[in-house]
Design a protein around this motif. Sequence first.
Motif, mmCIF file in Angstrom:
data_model
loop_
_atom_site.group_PDB
_atom_site.id
_atom_site.type_symbol
_atom_site.label_atom_id
_atom_site.label_comp_id
_atom_site.label_asym_id
_atom_site.label_seq_id
_atom_site.Cartn_x
_atom_site.Cartn_y
_atom_site.Cartn_z
ATOM 1 N N LEU A 49 -7.322 0.698 6.666
ATOM 2 C CA LEU A 49 -8.606 1.611 6.301
ATOM 3 C C LEU A 49 -7.774 2.834 6.102
ATOM 4 O O LEU A 49 -7.952 3.951 7.219
ATOM 5 N N ARG A 50 -7.477 3.123 4.857
ATOM 6 C CA ARG A 50 -7.069 4.584 4.591
ATOM 7 C C ARG A 50 -8.171 5.453 4.427
ATOM 8 O O ARG A 50 -8.838 5.250 3.220
ATOM 9 N N THR A 51 -8.382 6.427 5.140
ATOM 10 C CA THR A 51 -9.601 7.470 5.016
ATOM 11 C C THR A 51 -9.252 8.870 5.166
ATOM 12 O O THR A 51 -9.914 9.780 5.122
ATOM 13 N N THR A 52 -7.819 9.042 4.972
ATOM 14 C CA THR A 52 -7.275 10.318 4.908
ATOM 15 C C THR A 52 -6.579 10.438 3.639
ATOM 16 O O THR A 52 -6.005 9.679 3.113
ATOM 17 N N VAL A 79 7.228 -3.614 3.407
ATOM 18 C CA VAL A 79 7.296 -1.968 3.577
ATOM 19 C C VAL A 79 6.364 -1.610 4.701
ATOM 20 O O VAL A 79 6.656 -0.680 5.390
ATOM 21 N N SER A 80 4.901 -1.897 4.686
ATOM 22 C CA SER A 80 4.110 -1.173 5.715
ATOM 23 C C SER A 80 4.108 -1.986 7.079
ATOM 24 O O SER A 80 3.889 -1.707 8.147
ATOM 25 N N MET A 84 0.833 -1.310 -0.089
ATOM 26 C CA MET A 84 0.119 -0.086 -0.101
ATOM 27 C C MET A 84 0.581 1.151 -0.018
ATOM 28 O O MET A 84 0.726 1.986 -0.833
ATOM 29 N N TYR A 85 1.894 1.493 0.881
ATOM 30 C CA TYR A 85 2.787 2.648 1.147
ATOM 31 C C TYR A 85 3.325 2.966 -0.095
ATOM 32 O O TYR A 85 3.337 4.017 -0.537
ATOM 33 N N ILE A 86 4.199 1.956 -0.466
ATOM 34 C CA ILE A 86 5.100 2.189 -1.764
ATOM 35 C C ILE A 86 4.319 2.382 -3.036
ATOM 36 O O ILE A 86 4.825 2.896 -3.970
ATOM 37 N N HIS A 87 3.055 2.089 -2.844
ATOM 38 C CA HIS A 87 2.185 2.333 -4.168
ATOM 39 C C HIS A 87 1.278 3.773 -4.202
ATOM 40 O O HIS A 87 0.764 4.400 -5.096
ATOM 41 N N ILE A 88 1.383 4.481 -2.937
ATOM 42 C CA ILE A 88 0.535 5.801 -2.840
ATOM 43 C C ILE A 88 1.022 6.844 -3.570
ATOM 44 O O ILE A 88 0.302 7.459 -4.073
ATOM 45 N N ILE A 89 2.463 6.901 -3.839
ATOM 46 C CA ILE A 89 2.646 8.149 -4.547
ATOM 47 C C ILE A 89 2.298 7.925 -6.026
ATOM 48 O O ILE A 89 2.097 9.004 -6.543
ATOM 49 N N THR A 90 1.950 6.899 -6.412
ATOM 50 C CA THR A 90 1.436 6.747 -7.815
ATOM 51 C C THR A 90 0.225 7.664 -7.975
ATOM 52 O O THR A 90 -0.028 8.328 -9.232
ATOM 53 N N ILE A 91 -0.535 8.158 -6.850
ATOM 54 C CA ILE A 91 -1.735 8.675 -7.185
ATOM 55 C C ILE A 91 -1.244 10.475 -8.005
ATOM 56 O O ILE A 91 -2.135 10.766 -8.562
ATOM 57 N N ILE A 121 1.280 5.309 7.312
ATOM 58 C CA ILE A 121 0.816 3.813 7.185
ATOM 59 C C ILE A 121 -0.336 3.344 8.177
ATOM 60 O O ILE A 121 -0.309 3.668 9.621
ATOM 61 N N PHE A 122 -1.228 2.592 7.682
ATOM 62 C CA PHE A 122 -2.509 2.400 8.616
ATOM 63 C C PHE A 122 -2.325 0.798 8.888
ATOM 64 O O PHE A 122 -2.096 -0.073 7.967
ATOM 65 N N PRO A 123 -2.463 0.441 10.179
ATOM 66 C CA PRO A 123 -2.421 -0.937 10.563
ATOM 67 C C PRO A 123 -3.818 -1.570 9.807
ATOM 68 O O PRO A 123 -4.872 -1.016 9.503
#
Length: 452
Positions: free
Chosen positions: A166-169, A444-445, A1-8, A175-177
């Motif tokens: 649950l990434r809601t922000t 990563v996470s 999840m984290y390493i792909h977020i920057i793709t946005i 990083i969300f557990p």
Amino acid sequence: MYIHIITITLFILLAGCTEKLEVKPDQSMTIPETVDHYQSLLDFSANMNADVPVYGEASADNYYVTDTRFSVLVLADREAYLWRDKMFPAVVGRVLDWSTQYIRVNYCNTVLAGLKGVSGEAGTAAYNNVKGSALFFRAFSFYVLAEVFCKAYDSTTATNDLGLPLRTTDDVKQIFPRASLKETYDQIFNDLYASIPLLPDIGTVKTRPSRAAAYALLSRMNLILGNYSDAKRYADSSLVIHDKLLDYNTVEDVGASPFDKFNPEVIFYATMTGTPLILPGTSGTDTALLNQFAEDDLRKILFFRPGTVPGFFSFKGSYSENPRHLFGGIATDEIYLTRAECYAREGDVDRATADLNKLLRMRWKSGKYVELTIKDPEIALRTVLAERRKQLMFRGRRFPDLRRLNKDPRFSTTVIRSVNGVLYQLPPNDPRYVLPIPEDEIIVSGIQQNER
């Protein structure tokens, strides 16, 4: 999840190029500022309507691959076909089944946060549509993840079972557990409930969410959870808005895929991630399933194409036009079958049969269909489930259906594969009904891996 977020960030730039968003003079990237800009982000269908998880479908029992085909599959697909643990090793890189859902979630969070800056337009139809769409897309993304990467929902254990991060922000660095499974489903339900008063009954295009789609997704979720009264109620709400069925007699059997991707049954259009495991021409339809289609059932013609080997038929009946991208959205045929199942489980055989007849009349050759007359609730339920499997092939519905039906000894199934004369089995309620989270995400996470 984290390493792909920057793709946005890259996707925002692409969406900005499409809509010619205003470029800030002191910045190198395009920043959305208006409701129309945020709508353009959600209209980027290559991200918002693509890559629904497919490896659940690849783990189900609608198909097989030959020994020759198996021998040339990449390691990850061989592992997936035999339900092994290394189907998503770190070396494969980005796993679309997981990463695309979180890219879509991050789109939604960016939109929901950004709308606060254009509050002057709050309450307008355009503002409401964007906000409701972002809530729907986020709910849809979390739900399709939970169907394959979390345990089947059990109310007695859901507070302890692992759910999703649950990434809601819109903080892409946080990083969300993993939340609990109950928290995960609560989040999905709450997003859908919040979206309904904001969305139009029907979207202007089928790639956009709508109230009919939100009701349909609520119906699907409640069916999976065994809340049959609510599943029926939300099916009713969806069908009141959009109840159209496609008459298969009007479909021309031409080309690699005979169905229009925006045909009258489609409520919300999305496609699944491609995988060589179940691409047309490379996988064969399960023979026992194929034999369930009667001669005058048009699905026998429109759903399958023969291969070069006698008895080998591959699936071509996706509502996507492109045989390499299977339909993974929501359509009215599914909603009718959901409602019919709920009626049957409640003992309302007449209504269950009426829904079945309405659907099947549109599937058989004109003048050949004989109306079902069923009086026994058990027979009605079995008939609905049989038709559900046939009609919803390769839509991502079979794996969740196996997971829920395996809890009932009447319908539990052992899935069997044969490779080079060796049998491999997936028994009912096996831990392998939960797919492993991609290894790069774990590395990563640091979130907890599923036990298999």
